[in-house]
Design an enzyme around this catalytic site. Structure first.
Site, PDB file in Angstrom:
ATOM      1  CD  GLU A 161      54.013 114.303 -34.252  1.00 31.29           C
ATOM      2  OE1 GLU A 161      54.671 115.338 -34.060  1.00 31.29           O
ATOM      3  OE2 GLU A 161      54.377 113.402 -35.037  1.00 31.29           O
TER       4      GLU A 161
ATOM      5  CB  SER B 299      29.565 105.786 -93.472  1.00 34.87           C
ATOM      6  OG  SER B 299      30.093 105.768 -94.778  1.00 34.87           O
TER       7      SER B 299
END
Length: 667
Positions: free
Chosen positions: A54, A317
């Site tokens: 950079e 059930s």
């Protein structure tokens, strides 16, 4: 110009990192800033990689690089009017100034302000401070700001452990985070990492041999954590933060109960077994209620509606869990004989799914084959309100009617509530409260919340829990839940509603309790959808993975009945003491006087009849009531106090035994 400490503060917007039970970050919400790393904590290879790619002259310029600016100006003049972006060559200090103070607009004005602010930063701060600020604030894509956030997102560990290869990958992201993100395009990221290594060699910070040995292609990226499915869990758990901690804006680490391996298995089982056009949901709880997996639908992206925690569906059930527990608590035993025969209760006549009746069968057989007529008889015998109260006791909060049909699961409920009820049975009758958050800390480790240890409440006696576990185990071993077998003890129950609108299976094994539901969101019938089929199969596929590393556990189904069930009926009802002894209301013996006093006797009254030794002492009723606590001392004319304590009901008579195997899946 702000101070260094002020610049270290993260911008507005709370970051929340969610961690799984093993500490792995599986989801980050909001901007992710990670942990602030001082320059001394940052690996040298990361510093060198960033500076080399950079801003190679970072240590020598005053904030702006005249050579780079001249090159950028020449390119800009060449491209003037073409609509192309201005080219940068911005220094690390300029990028820092832009990130902190400016926008990303590509204008000459912004570039000029950026240069002025960069020089001001250089004037006030040292190079090391500027590099530290940059490494912790630069954007790397995926919502990650700073090298620690990027390292955790892409590699699953802190930047303090970063290797040369990983440093090259991260440093290569700054130029174009979305284009070079390893999670978006791994090949592009690795190719860019190779460029970074070449630049580092050219800058003299590493040798060619080091670059050649780095091999970015071998970098291990963080594993996919199944965020799609896990979002059902986070959507349920995160709103609870408001009740656990005070509001704030600081970054948080939220430690959850979810097990990523179990979550992936749950997702796979639902997606593989749910019929086409049908939705599925699954909740899996550990012994204490910790949610280990939660699936609220077949695909979160398509529908984020959480059917595991929000949908109200009839349990069919599966509701018989409460019916049979109420019957066991009232005195029935698992081997009691009952008659499967036509029955009508208040005009309602239940039928079995087989369309047949099996005559005299045991309670265990009736439960295993989910015989509806027997459940109706038991509900009528113990009282439908007793069944509703049992469901309430076990955490069902949705409305419950007391019509006879409620014994077959007509009341709507939630998957997570039914699963918690079965988990309480697995815990031998002790309550289970599902929870998903164990700890909350700040990003730097400050403790904000720690879940306290809770023991739960006893909901039913252990012998009731043992009895219902016996029935549940039989239902899987020989009954309607056979598809849920996984090669180790499993207890569970199927559930199917009328016209096959809902299919359920809920059960437990080796300390894990799991509930599965399937059905359509519009509650239309689904052909062939029964609890003992797809839901039970999904349960089995998931549980084989969930309990694979847990020891096999046998169920405690030994029913140790209380004394009142073991006594003769008369003794059980009257509680007659042995050997004619008297006891007070606490069960303590009362010592009889040689001659009982006669309170308030009239001196003019004639003496009582003579007694013989064989007659024993003469006892006054008032004195007995006073000694047993049923009347206050000296209360001569008051009403007799009614005996206190629970009413003890004698167990029902055992019917004549007969055996016949019921036909069909009465579910």
């Amino acid at each position: 110009m702000p101070s260094f400490e002020e610049l270290k503060k993260s911008p507005a917007g709370q970051t929340i990192r969610l961690r799984a039970a093993d500490g792995t970050v599986f989801l980050s919400l909001g901007p992710n800033y990670g942990r602030w790393l001082s320059l001394s904590e940052t690996p040298q290879v990361m510093q060198d990689a960033m500076v080399a790619v950079e801003d190679r002259r970072f240590r020598y310029h005053p904030g702006v690089d005249p050579v780079g600016m001249a090159r950028a100006a020449a390119v800009a003049a060449q491209n003037y009017g073409s609509g192309r972006r201005m080219q940068g060559a911005s220094t690390i200090t300029q990028q820092l100034a832009r990130n902190i103070f400016l926008s990303n607009s590509y204008t000459w004005t912004r570039k000029l302000r950026e240069a002025v602010l960069a020089m001001a930063l250089e004037w006030k701060f040292s190079k090391d401070e500027l590099l530290e600020l940059y490494l912790n604030k630069v954007y790397f894509g995926g919502g990650s700001y700073g090298i620690d956030a990027a390292s955790n997102s892409f590699f699953g560990h802190s930047a303090t452990q970063m290797s040369l290869s990983e440093a090259a990958v991260v440093a290569g992201l700054v130029k174009a985070p979305s284009r070079y993100s390893p999670t978006a395009d791994a090949q592009a990221a690795l190719g860019r990492a190779g460029v970074v290594l070449d630049v580092m060699v050219d800058a003299g910070v590493i040798t060619r041999a080091q670059a050649d040995s780095a091999e970015p292609a071998n970098v291990q990226l963080a594993k996919e954590t199944g965020q799609n499915s896990a979002r059902y869990f986070t959507d349920w758990a995160l709103p609870q933060l408001d009740m656990l901690i005070d509001e704030g804006a600081e970054a948080l680490d939220v430690y959850t109960t979810i097990d990523l391996g179990m979550q992936r298995a749950a997702t796979a089982s639902i997606q593989a077994n749910t019929p086409k056009g049908v939705q599925g949901a699954l909740v899996s709880l550990d012994r204490d209620g910790a949610v280990r997996a939660m699936v609220g639908g077949t695909d979160y992206v398509t529908s984020n509606y959480n059917r595991a925690t929000q949908a109200l569906r009839q349990p069919g059930s599966a509701w018989k869990l409460f019916v049979y527990m109420a019957a066991l608590e009232a005195g029935h035993k698992v081997d009691d004989q009952v008659v499967d025969e036509p029955v009508t209760i208040n005009g309602w006549s239940p039928r079995n799914s087989s369309g047949r009746f099996s005559g005299a069968i045991s309670l265990r057989t009736a439960f295993a084959y989910s015989v509806n007529t027997v459940a109706a008889k038991l509900g009528d015998e113990v009282g439908f309100s007793s069944v509703a109260n049992m469901a309430r006791r076990f955490g069902i909060t949705t409305p419950i009617n007391t019509q006879p049909s409620m014994v077959l699961g007509s009341a709507e409920t939630r998957v997570i509530d039914m699963t918690a009820a079965f988990a309480a049975v697995s815990r031998k009758g002790v309550s289970v409260q599902p929870y998903g958050i164990t700890k909350v800390t700040t990003a730097d480790g400050g403790l904000l919340y720690q879940r306290p240890a809770t023991g739960g409440q006893v909901l039913v006696d252990s012998w009731v829990a043992a009895g219902i576990t016996d029935l549940l185990q039989t239902a899987v071993a020989t009954g309607t839940g056979r598809a849920a077998q996984i090669g180790r003890p499993v207890a569970g129950k199927t559930g199917t509603t009328s016209s096959n609108k809902d299919g359920w299976f809920l059960g437990f094994s080796s300390g894990i309790t799991t509930g599965v539901w399937m059905g359509r969101d519009d509650a239309k019938p689904v052909g062939g959808l029964q609890g003992g089929r797809a839901p039970a199969k999904a349960f089995a596929d998931y549980m084989r993975v969930a309990v694979a590393r847990r020891p096999v556990e046998a169920f405690d189904t030994e029913v140790k009945l209380p004394e009142w069930q073991l006594e003769e009926e008369g003794d059980a009802y009257f509680g007659a003491p042995e050997d004619g002894a008297l006891v007070d209301e606490n069960g303590m013996p009362i010592e009889l006087p040689a001659t009982a006093p006669v309170p308030d006797a009239d001196p003019a009254a004639p003496p009582p009849p003579s007694e013989t030794p064989d007659d024993g002492p003469v006892l006054n009723q008032q004195w007995i009531e006073e000694q047993t606590g049923r009347r206050a001392q000296g209360d001569n004319g008051g009403q007799t106090k009614a005996p206190s304590g629970p009413k003890i009901v004698a167990p029902p008579a055992v019917r004549a035994p007969a055996q016949r195997t019921p036909q069909g899946d009465n579910d």
